[in-house]
Design a protein around this motif. Structure first.
Motif, PDB file in Angstrom:
ATOM      1  N   PRO A 128      26.748 -12.577 -70.364  1.00 22.13           N
ATOM      2  CA  PRO A 128      26.170 -11.301 -70.670  1.00 22.13           C
ATOM      3  C   PRO A 128      24.787 -11.411 -71.294  1.00 22.13           C
ATOM      4  CG  PRO A 128      27.579 -11.905 -72.472  1.00 22.13           C
ATOM      5  CD  PRO A 128      27.615 -13.043 -71.463  1.00 22.13           C
ATOM      6  N   HIS A 129      24.412 -12.603 -71.783  1.00 18.80           N
ATOM      7  CA  HIS A 129      23.151 -12.721 -72.514  1.00 18.80           C
ATOM      8  C   HIS A 129      21.971 -13.098 -71.636  1.00 18.80           C
ATOM      9  CE1 HIS A 129      25.168 -12.186 -76.306  1.00 18.80           C
ATOM     10  NE2 HIS A 129      26.014 -13.134 -76.001  1.00 18.80           N
ATOM     11  N   GLY A 130      22.158 -13.374 -70.395  1.00 15.93           N
ATOM     12  CA  GLY A 130      21.068 -13.763 -69.521  1.00 15.93           C
ATOM     13  C   GLY A 130      20.772 -15.240 -69.637  1.00 15.93           C
ATOM     14  N   PHE A 131      19.906 -15.721 -68.815  1.00 17.59           N
ATOM     15  CA  PHE A 131      19.549 -17.133 -68.824  1.00 17.59           C
ATOM     16  C   PHE A 131      18.908 -17.509 -70.149  1.00 17.59           C
ATOM     17  CE2 PHE A 131      20.649 -18.436 -64.676  1.00 17.59           C
ATOM     18  CZ  PHE A 131      20.601 -17.275 -63.899  1.00 17.59           C
ATOM     19  N   GLY A 132      19.316 -18.630 -70.692  1.00  9.64           N
ATOM     20  CA  GLY A 132      18.783 -19.090 -71.967  1.00  9.64           C
ATOM     21  C   GLY A 132      19.469 -18.473 -73.151  1.00  9.64           C
ATOM     22  N   GLY A 133      20.560 -17.775 -72.939  1.00  8.92           N
ATOM     23  CA  GLY A 133      21.221 -17.061 -74.016  1.00  8.92           C
ATOM     24  C   GLY A 133      22.316 -17.857 -74.688  1.00  8.92           C
ATOM     25  N   ARG A 134      22.881 -17.220 -75.684  1.00  9.63           N
ATOM     26  CA  ARG A 134      23.971 -17.816 -76.453  1.00  9.63           C
ATOM     27  C   ARG A 134      25.248 -17.816 -75.623  1.00  9.63           C
ATOM     28  NH1 ARG A 134      25.818 -15.012 -81.969  1.00  9.63           N
ATOM     29  NH2 ARG A 134      26.744 -13.561 -80.520  1.00  9.63           N
TER      30      ARG A 134
END
Length: 172
Positions: free
Chosen positions: A111-117
């Motif tokens: 859910p946080h997109g690329f590079g997310g937690r």
């Protein structure tokens, strides 16, 4: 700071940040750092497990042995809770990973997109797959990391995560 950008402190250089050939600084010495970080984490988990063991034995004696059957369950949950709570947390890293400048990053678009937690589900998949695969193969499954540019292990692939080296200017 409750907005989503506060949860993604990793400075993403560009859309192609995950390309290890264009951004080798994010994958610099990841394998060795992971080994050293796990050694630190294993020591921490061992210490916590020891304290939990003594606490459960004490509670077991106070309960005349009624709580002693819970001892194996509690001891099995300690490493899972440690890793899942810290990897899915805002720092995206265990204490050992933080010490060696590493961070677990989700490469899933949800859910946080690329590079997310990483999500808690990703952290659960990663840790259960790690302990399961290492137990079943005696650690040989970790050799997979030596044969791909991102140094991803089997459990990273299953969870949709990658471990990167923090940029020098990143805050932990």
């Amino acid at each position: 700071m409750t907005d989503e950008t506060a949860l993604v402190p990793l400075a993403v250089p560009s859309e192609d940040w995950s390309d290890p050939w264009r951004h080798p600084e994010l994958y610099s010495a990841v394998t060795m750092r992971r080994v050293m970080a796990y050694a630190v984490d294993a020591g921490i988990v061992l210490g916590i497990t020891g304290m939990m063991w003594f606490a459960m034995i004490f509670l077991g004696l106070l309960s005349f042995g009624l709580l002693l059957p819970l001892l194996p369950l509690v001891l099995a949950l300690v490493p899972l809770a440690y890793h899942i709570g810290l990897i899915a947390g805002p720092a995206q890293a265990t204490f050992g990973m933080r010490l060696f400048g590493l961070r677990v990053v989700s490469i899933s678009a949800i859910p946080h997109g690329f590079g997310g937690r990483p999500t808690p589900i990703q952290a659960i998949i990663q840790i259960v797959a790690f302990y399961g695969s290492v137990t079943l193969t005696g650690g040989l499954v970790l050799i997979v990391a030596l044969f791909n540019a991102k140094r991803r292990t089997f459990h990273d692939w299953l969870a949709g995560t990658v471990v990167v080296t923090l940029p020098a200017d990143a805050t932990t």
